[in-house]
Write a protein that holds these residues in place. Structure first.
Motif, short mmCIF file in Angstrom:
data_model
loop_
_atom_site.label_atom_id
_atom_site.label_comp_id
_atom_site.label_asym_id
_atom_site.label_seq_id
_atom_site.Cartn_x
_atom_site.Cartn_y
_atom_site.Cartn_z
N LEU A 44 5.76 -15.54 27.58
CA LEU A 44 6.27 -16.84 28.04
C LEU A 44 5.30 -17.49 29.01
CD1 LEU A 44 10.03 -16.20 28.95
CD2 LEU A 44 9.14 -17.57 27.08
N ASN A 65 14.70 -19.56 29.66
CA ASN A 65 13.89 -18.72 28.76
C ASN A 65 13.58 -17.37 29.42
OD1 ASN A 65 13.91 -20.72 26.89
ND2 ASN A 65 11.92 -21.56 27.48
N GLU A 120 7.13 -23.34 28.51
CA GLU A 120 8.17 -22.39 28.08
C GLU A 120 8.66 -21.53 29.24
OE1 GLU A 120 9.55 -21.73 24.90
OE2 GLU A 120 8.70 -23.71 24.59
N ARG A 146 16.58 -15.17 29.21
CA ARG A 146 16.81 -14.59 27.87
C ARG A 146 16.01 -13.31 27.70
NH1 ARG A 146 16.95 -20.37 25.62
NH2 ARG A 146 19.19 -20.74 25.68
#
Ligand SMILES: Cc1cc2nc3c(=O)[nH]c(=O)nc-3n(C[C@H](O)[C@H](O)[C@H](O)COP(=O)(O)OP(=O)(O)OC[C@H]3O[C@@H](n4cnc5c(N)ncnc54)[C@H](O)[C@@H]3O)c2cc1C
Length: 421
Positions: free
Chosen positions: A179, A190, A185, A193
């Motif tokens: 990432l 994110n 991103e 996750r």
């Protein structure tokens, strides 16, 4: 398709109304164009933090009479003090039934620590959000290497100024490298996750243990905990309290709240139509009997009652041009300052008059169109006018309380007409 009630908008207001109606056996649908303010919120819910004249509020109950004098068109003033207190208590019970764990009580505001380490009065907060005064002498504030939406040094500076010993450390965890390589991103949701995956827990805990130092508690940006169990697991492994500070949006704690409310509504049999936009209505004898949407085109969605919970400018519930503010679905009456020059103030940090723009409603939260109300149309939440959610710290409270107030009226009306549930 035929429903007892159709709700336009799946923000905090729309979901609250939908849950109450579905709990009472109504056949309900929520039509929602997109994300709501919850996806961008702190995850804490405000009831009333400050009066319009700037007086800080510690106990909302004691401030409601002053509020009614200072802001007679505020949604709380329209519903009256007793209703506000009863509906705030009912909101807390509804959240509990939705399996949402929040700390706080409508009788007493608490001071939550903000992403900048400052303090803000609030009604209900996720248990992971730290509250002032911090009960620890030393805390470790964690930065995530490469994460730009959280400023650990600012938090550290603010907390140190209140007497806490603060140590800042940086989490580098290799599992985040994929990432990290793409800065756009590398956002809180994110990251969560990845960090919420059970297989990543041991590495996360190992690195946090090394970084903890002599801290009696750890404060992290809210980049984990889309599911509450992750934070509990980290806390248990480290053996110290682990707290989360909201980051810039999108918000992990706000999304968690949204997901839990949506889940509750759907478990109760409610239907959500995401990604659809209500475009208009069909009227018969002063009542709306069907709504039309972009996706369903000419297929009417028939309903007995309609709740407009389409939000403010942020969600497109209100629309502004240079000279006009409009409600785009029904063209309802909007209460705005007459003079264009008075819409905003040059000083960004003073309360902005446009934040109080919203629908004109009667005491039953029925909006008007050229001064006339439609019998079965109600408006709730931030599409309403007469309050400033930022200066007064009342956004979530207005959404939940107006939702419950209107849902109760619909249930009473349905019973009076012997509408089958
Ligand atoms: C960025 C932001 C952060 C905030 N943070 C906080 C906070 O931390 N704490 C707090 O107490 N308050 C906060 N607030 C105040 C907030 O307004 C309320 O708390 C509350 O979440 C608003 O909920 P709502 O349901 O009225 O509107 P919204 O959450 O705005 O939801 C409106 C919904 O209607 C949908 N919609 C609009 N038009 C249509 C259409 N034609 N057809 C179908 N659907 C439509 C939208 O897509 C959206 O899903 C925040 C507000 C904003 C804008």
């Amino acid at each position: 398709m035929k429903f007892d009630t159709i709700i336009i908008g799946s923000g905090l207001a729309g979901l609250t109304a939908g849950i109450k109606l579905a709990e009472s056996g109504q056949r309900c649908a929520i039509i929602s164009r997109g994300q709501s303010a919850l996806h961008f919120s702190s995850g804490s819910l405000d009831l009333l933090s400050t009066l319009p004249d700037g007086t800080p509020v510690h106990t909302p109950e004691a401030a409601l009479e002053n509020l009614a004098e200072q802001a007679p068109r505020h949604p709380y003033s329209l519903m009256g003090k007793e209703n506000v207190l009863a509906l705030a208590a009912e909101s807390e019970q509804l959240l509990t039934r939705a399996d949402i764990s929040l700390v706080g009580h409508h009788r007493q505001n608490h001071l939550r620590i903000t992403p900048l380490g400052k303090q803000r009065a609030s009604w209900l907060s996720p248990p992971e959000v730290p509250q002032a005064p911090l009960p620890w002498q030393k805390v470790t504030v964690i930065n995530i290497a490469g994460f730009l939406d959280f400023q650990a040094e600012l938090v550290s500076g603010s907390l140190s100024a209140t007497g806490s010993g603060v140590h800042v450390a940086e989490l580098t965890l290799p599992v985040l490298d994929v990432l990290r390589n793409n800065p756009s991103e590398f956002r809180a949701v994110n990251i969560a996750r990845v960090l919420d995956l059970p297989e990543n827990l041991p590495a996360l805990v190992d690195e946090l243990r090394l970084l903890l130092g002599s801290g009696e508690a750890m404060i992290l940006p809210a980049c984990l905990g889309l599911e509450a169990r992750t934070v509990a697991a980290v806390e248990q492994a480290l053996g110290v309290p682990v707290k989360l500070l909201p980051t810039l949006p999108p918000s992990v704690l706000g999304m968690r709240l949204h997901n839990a409310l949506r889940r509750r509504f759907q478990i109760l049999g409610g239907l959500i139509m995401p990604g659809d936009t209500v475009t208009g209505a069909q009227l018969e004898q002063g009542c709306i009997n069907a709504l039309f949407t972009k996706n369903h085109r000419e297929v009417p969605l028939r309903t007995r009652h309609v709740i407009l919970a389409s939000g403010s400018f942020f969600s497109g519930g209100l629309d502004a041009s240079r000279q006009h503010v409009t409600e785009p679905i029904f063209g309802l009456d909007v209460n705005i300052q007459a003079e264009r020059a008075a819409w905003s103030k040059a000083d960004f940090f003073t309360p902005q008059p446009w934040l109080q723009f919203g629908l004109t409603v009667n005491n039953h939260f029925q909006p008007s169109h050229h001064g006339e109300c439609t019998k079965n149309l109600y408006a709730i939440g931030s599409v309403l006018g007469g309050f400033d959610p930022i200066q007064q710290g009342c956004g979530a409270g207005v959404s939940m309380l107006t939702a419950l107030c209107v849902a109760t009226q619909i249930l009473v009306a349905a019973e009076a007409c012997h509408e089958p549930a």
